[in-house]
Write a protein that holds these residues in place. Structure first.
Motif, short mmCIF file in Angstrom:
data_model
loop_
_atom_site.label_atom_id
_atom_site.label_comp_id
_atom_site.label_asym_id
_atom_site.label_seq_id
_atom_site.Cartn_x
_atom_site.Cartn_y
_atom_site.Cartn_z
N VAL A 34 0.86 -1.18 0.00
CA VAL A 34 0.00 0.00 0.00
C VAL A 34 0.90 1.23 0.00
N ALA A 53 -1.84 5.69 -2.39
CA ALA A 53 -3.00 4.80 -2.54
C ALA A 53 -4.29 5.46 -2.06
N LEU A 66 -6.93 4.83 0.24
CA LEU A 66 -6.88 3.93 1.39
C LEU A 66 -8.16 3.12 1.57
N ALA A 120 -7.57 0.40 -0.82
CA ALA A 120 -6.53 -0.48 -0.30
C ALA A 120 -7.07 -1.42 0.76
N VAL A 129 -0.99 -1.15 -4.46
CA VAL A 129 -2.15 -0.25 -4.45
C VAL A 129 -1.58 1.16 -4.45
N ASN A 146 -3.65 -2.30 -8.19
CA ASN A 146 -4.96 -1.84 -7.69
C ASN A 146 -6.03 -2.91 -7.81
#
Length: 416
Positions: free
Chosen positions: A234, A238, A240, A243, A345, A367
């Protein structure tokens, strides 16, 4: 008859049957696949009763729950196995496909075409779905298949193979294109590994110990399927929320498979916000987190060792660490990865490009969940396994990966 002689006898029958299968038309092979699918469903009560015997025996022996999950069949899983055979029937036939071709300087026509291996052997643990998947893919690619499942699934595999062989006989193909390897001892496995000349390719599918044993002890050429210590990194860039959803899916959607995430890496710049969120979400899902110092400061997280970072847990457990940047993430992956699937991600395109270029794995996912590294998800149909080696095949192995090639050279009286 000795175990070695028994194995060589079924291999010889497979070799003979493979000659007829190699020249079978697509229509014949597809009809056989549909008949095999019908036969599995018709034999459902017998297959599930046999599987219940295997599951009961495994549970009585104290087999871990994740392994029992791999072993267990139900109506839905049996239906999925049958659908997998139908899906393979719907795929193009790889046999005869021209890989490349040209006209040489002297006028000769050169074509490289796909051809079957001949006889493919599978050595695998639990997972009776592999029995149907391997039979279907090998048949469509023109190969006879020898199946050596683990003793834990012996009743399930016997019922499945009996159903499929009956279907083959009804469609005119030789039953011996699908066979169980006799014997439940190590001797039968060793005999299969040394049946060079009768078996063309051997594919192990299971834990690290099984795969290493086959790779190191076989005189038959091996396509190595690997264990999956899959990472999710991550990045600071990213999303979140995205993620969190990816990590949870990759770890918890099904834990007993090789494309489940086993390791989590988080960029330091988002650790203060993301670590508490992801730890809480994982723990709510029943996951034990083995973390570095920053993760271990959270309640319920246990300190991680190097063995944890290298582990394929195949359970509700994950290793976790905070890293300084994408380069540190890449270094961590290089140290501990099994070369299966690695995910990032991130929204920053330069970071994504760097991760994709620098990480050495059969699949790199951007992703999205690691759970997408799968022959079915890739549109290959039911897969034979996921190769982590670099020769012949890498990643999910579908129909083309179950073939070799030969050159066809056509002239008109040409001499050299």
């Amino acid at each position: 008859m000795s175990p070695e002689d028994a194995v060589r006898a079924v291999a010889a029958r497979a070799r003979e049957a493979s000659h007829e299968l190699a020249t079978a038309t697509r229509a014949t092979k597809d009809a056989a696949l549909h008949a095999m699918a019908d036969a599995l469903l018709a034999a459902g009560p017998d297959v599930l009763a046999a599987n219940a015997e295997d599951v009961a025996r495994a549970e009585a022996d104290g087999t871990p729950a994740n392994i029992v999950d791999r072993l267990r069949l139900d109506d839905a899983r049996l239906a999925a196995m049958a659908q997998g055979l139908r899906d393979v029937a719907g795929l193009p036939d790889p046999v005869g496909e021209v890989v490349r071709g040209s006209t040489l300087a002297k006028g000769l026509e050169l074509r490289q075409v796909r051809v079957p291996f001949g006889v493919v052997a599978m050595i695998y643990e639990a997972r009776p779905n592999v029995t149907a998947d391997a039979a279907g893919i090998c048949l469509k690619a023109g190969n006879a298949v020898l199946l050596r499942g683990s003793s834990s699934a012996r009743s399930s595999n016997a019922a499945l193979v009996a159903a499929m062989r009956g279907a083959l006989a009804a469609t005119g193909l030789p039953e011996d294109v699908v066979q169980l390897v006799p014997g439940e001892t190590r001797e039968s496995v060793t005999a299969l590994m040394r049946a060079r000349g009768l078996v063309d390719v051997l594919i192990p599918r299971g834990g690290a110990g099984l795969i290493a044993s086959v790779v190191e002890g076989s005189t038959v050429p091996v396509i190595e399927t690997g264990v999956g210590n899959c990472h999710v990194y991550v990045d600071a860039s990213a999303d979140l929320d995205q993620a969190l959803a990816i990590v949870l899916n990759a770890k918890t959607q099904r834990t007993s498979v090789c494309n489940a995430a086993e390791s989590l890496l988080v960029h330091r710049d988002v650790a203060r916000e993301f670590v508490p969120r992801v730890v809480t979400a994982l723990q709510d899902a029943g996951v034990l987190v083995h973390g570095d110092e920053e993760f271990a400061s959270r309640d319920g997280v246990v300190p991680a060792t190097d063995e944890d970072h290298a582990a394929e847990f195949l359970a509700l457990e994950i290793s976790a660490a905070v890293v300084d940047d994408v380069e540190a993430a890449i270094a961590h992956v290089r140290r501990f990865s099994s070369g299966h699937t690695e995910a990032i991600v991130a929204r920053d395109q330069a970071t994504i490009r760097r991760f994709v270029a620098a990480v050495d794995a059969a699949a790199v996912v951007v992703n999205a969940s690691t759970r997408f590294t799968d022959g079915g998800e890739f549109g290959f149909g039911a897969e034979i396994g996921i190769s982590t080696q670099k020769l012949h095949a890498r990643g999910p192995m579908g129909l083309p990966e179950m073939t070799s090639t030969k050159y066809v050279v056509v002239g008109d009286g040409h001499v050299r």
